[in-house]
Write an enzyme that holds these catalytic residues in place. Structure first.
Site, PDB file in Angstrom:
ATOM      1  N   GLY A   1      19.291  26.542  15.792  1.00  0.00           N
ATOM      2  CA  GLY A   1      18.407  26.482  16.954  1.00  0.00           C
ATOM      3  C   GLY A   1      17.548  25.228  16.866  1.00  0.00           C
ATOM      4  O   GLY A   1      17.296  24.718  15.773  1.00  0.00           O
TER       5      GLY A   1
ATOM      6  N   GLN B   1      10.391  19.988  18.539  1.00  0.00           N
ATOM      7  CA  GLN B   1      10.891  19.504  17.251  1.00  0.00           C
ATOM      8  C   GLN B   1      11.486  18.102  17.332  1.00  0.00           C
ATOM      9  O   GLN B   1      11.737  17.477  16.300  1.00  0.00           O
ATOM     10  CB  GLN B   1      11.930  20.465  16.676  1.00  0.00           C
ATOM     11  CG  GLN B   1      11.357  21.808  16.267  1.00  0.00           C
ATOM     12  CD  GLN B   1      12.419  22.693  15.677  1.00  0.00           C
ATOM     13  OE1 GLN B   1      13.154  23.355  16.407  1.00  0.00           O
ATOM     14  NE2 GLN B   1      12.528  22.699  14.362  1.00  0.00           N
TER      15      GLN B   1
ATOM     16  N   CYS C   1      13.259  26.323   8.664  1.00  0.00           N
ATOM     17  CA  CYS C   1      13.003  25.560   9.885  1.00  0.00           C
ATOM     18  C   CYS C   1      13.321  24.094   9.622  1.00  0.00           C
ATOM     19  O   CYS C   1      12.961  23.555   8.566  1.00  0.00           O
ATOM     20  CB  CYS C   1      11.535  25.717  10.298  1.00  0.00           C
ATOM     21  SG  CYS C   1      11.076  24.801  11.788  1.00  0.00           S
ATOM     22  N   LEU C   2      13.992  23.452  10.560  1.00  0.00           N
ATOM     23  CA  LEU C   2      14.344  22.036  10.395  1.00  0.00           C
ATOM     24  C   LEU C   2      13.104  21.162  10.262  1.00  0.00           C
ATOM     25  O   LEU C   2      13.162  20.092   9.657  1.00  0.00           O
ATOM     26  CB  LEU C   2      15.193  21.566  11.582  1.00  0.00           C
ATOM     27  CG  LEU C   2      16.558  22.232  11.732  1.00  0.00           C
ATOM     28  CD1 LEU C   2      17.269  21.714  12.979  1.00  0.00           C
ATOM     29  CD2 LEU C   2      17.426  22.019  10.499  1.00  0.00           C
TER      30      LEU C   2
ATOM     31  N   HIS D   1      12.226  32.813  17.066  1.00  0.00           N
ATOM     32  CA  HIS D   1      11.815  31.663  16.250  1.00  0.00           C
ATOM     33  C   HIS D   1      11.646  30.422  17.129  1.00  0.00           C
ATOM     34  O   HIS D   1      10.636  29.715  17.043  1.00  0.00           O
ATOM     35  CB  HIS D   1      12.868  31.414  15.151  1.00  0.00           C
ATOM     36  CG  HIS D   1      12.579  30.242  14.269  1.00  0.00           C
ATOM     37  ND1 HIS D   1      12.219  30.369  12.947  1.00  0.00           N
ATOM     38  CD2 HIS D   1      12.598  28.896  14.513  1.00  0.00           C
ATOM     39  CE1 HIS D   1      12.027  29.166  12.420  1.00  0.00           C
ATOM     40  NE2 HIS D   1      12.262  28.255  13.351  1.00  0.00           N
ATOM     41  N   GLU D   2      12.638  30.151  17.979  1.00  0.00           N
ATOM     42  CA  GLU D   2      12.577  28.961  18.834  1.00  0.00           C
ATOM     43  C   GLU D   2      11.510  29.114  19.918  1.00  0.00           C
ATOM     44  O   GLU D   2      10.816  28.148  20.256  1.00  0.00           O
ATOM     45  CB  GLU D   2      13.947  28.671  19.458  1.00  0.00           C
ATOM     46  CG  GLU D   2      15.070  28.414  18.470  1.00  0.00           C
ATOM     47  CD  GLU D   2      14.748  27.350  17.424  1.00  0.00           C
ATOM     48  OE1 GLU D   2      14.011  26.393  17.744  1.00  0.00           O
ATOM     49  OE2 GLU D   2      15.226  27.486  16.285  1.00  0.00           O
TER      50      GLU D   2
ATOM     51  N   HIS E   1       8.187  28.110  18.743  1.00  0.00           N
ATOM     52  CA  HIS E   1       7.968  26.652  18.765  1.00  0.00           C
ATOM     53  C   HIS E   1       7.352  26.213  20.093  1.00  0.00           C
ATOM     54  O   HIS E   1       6.497  25.323  20.122  1.00  0.00           O
ATOM     55  CB  HIS E   1       9.291  25.897  18.558  1.00  0.00           C
ATOM     56  CG  HIS E   1       9.660  25.692  17.125  1.00  0.00           C
ATOM     57  ND1 HIS E   1       8.872  24.983  16.234  1.00  0.00           N
ATOM     58  CD2 HIS E   1      10.751  26.083  16.417  1.00  0.00           C
ATOM     59  CE1 HIS E   1       9.443  24.958  15.051  1.00  0.00           C
ATOM     60  NE2 HIS E   1      10.585  25.613  15.130  1.00  0.00           N
TER      61      HIS E   1
END
Length: 199
Positions: free
Chosen positions: A47, A52, A108-109, A150-151, A154
Site C-alpha cells: 500500500g 508518503q 511502513c515504507l 493503515h493507508e 496516512h
C-alpha cells in the site's frame, strides 16, 4: 516515474490530507496513480498513500496480493481465503470500523526497519471514488481491511507508530529520530526531512 518515499519526521506525514480536486484532468490522475503503483512495487510495499510521496491529497493505492499469499501459508484447513485486491482509492471516507480487533505486525515504507504489533478492526465500510471518479461504498474485511486502515490513517496524518503504547513509543523514540535524519538502511529511494536530500 518512481517517487522517493518520504521518511518519518516530514510534516506532510502528520498533516491531514486534502480532497483531490474534482477538476483534476483525468490523464494527470491516471499518471499519478500509475506512478504510485510503480513506486509501491519498487519499494516492495502492499500500500502507498499520497502523503508518503510528499503529496498532501486523499489518495492511496494498494495490492493485497503479497499479504494474501502470506495468509495462505498460515491458512487452516477449510478456511476460506480472501481474494487479493488491487485498487486506487480517491477521497475515501471511513463509514464504519467494526468486528473484533486483531493484532498483526505492521511496517511502513516511511519507517524502514521498524515492525510492531498493531490492533485493528476486522471489518470496515469505506466510501471512495475509483480512478474513474465513480463513487462506491464497499465493505472490506481481513487483511484488505487492515491495509486500507493503515493507508487511510496516512491521509489523517496518523502513522502506525502513533497507535503503540506509551512504553513502546518511548523505546522507539531514538530509532525513529535516527530514521528521520537518514540514519537507516533502505533499498528504495527516500527523502529525509532532516537534510532535504534524497537517498
Amino acid at each position: 516515474m518512481i517517487y522517493s518515499i518520504v521518511a518519518i519526521g516530514d510534516p506532510v506525514l502528520k498533516t491531514k490530507a486534502k480532497n483531490l480536486a474534482a477538476d483534476l484532468p483525468a490523464a494527470e490522475l491516471q499518471q499519478l496513480i500509475a506512478d504510485m503503483y510503480e513506486t509501491m512495487y519498487y519499494a516492495h510495499g502492499v500500500g502507498l498513500a499520497a502523503p508518503q510521496i510528499g503529496k498532501g491529497v486523499r489518495l492511496f493505492v494498494m495490492d493485497s496480493g503479497p499479504m494474501v499469499e502470506i495468509d495462505e501459508e498460515d491458512q487452516e484447513e477449510g478456511e476460506e481465503l480472501e481474494d487479493p485486491i488491487k485498487r486506487a482509492f480517491i477521497n475515501p471516507v471511513m463509514v464504519s470500523e467494526t468486528g473484533e480487533q486483531w493484532g498483526f505486525e505492521e511496517g511502513c515504507l516511511s519507517i524502514p526497519g521498524v515492525r510492531e504489533l498493531v490492533n485493528r478492526h476486522a471489518d470496515i465500510v469505506l466510501r471512495y471514488e475509483d480512478e474513474n471518479r465513480q463513487v462506491h461504498e464497499e465493505a472490506f474485511s481481513g487483511m484488505a481491511a487492515r491495509i486500507i486502515q493503515h493507508e487511510y490513517d496516512h491521509l489523517e496524518g496518523v502513522l502506525f507508530t502513533d497507535k503503540l503504547s506509551g512504553f513502546k513509543k518511548q523505546l522507539l523514540k531514538g530509532k525513529l529520530a535516527r530514521i528521520s535524519k537518514g540514519d537507516v538502511k533502505h533499498d528504495y529511494r527516500m527523502r529525509f526531512a532532516g537534510d532535504g536530500k534524497r537517498r
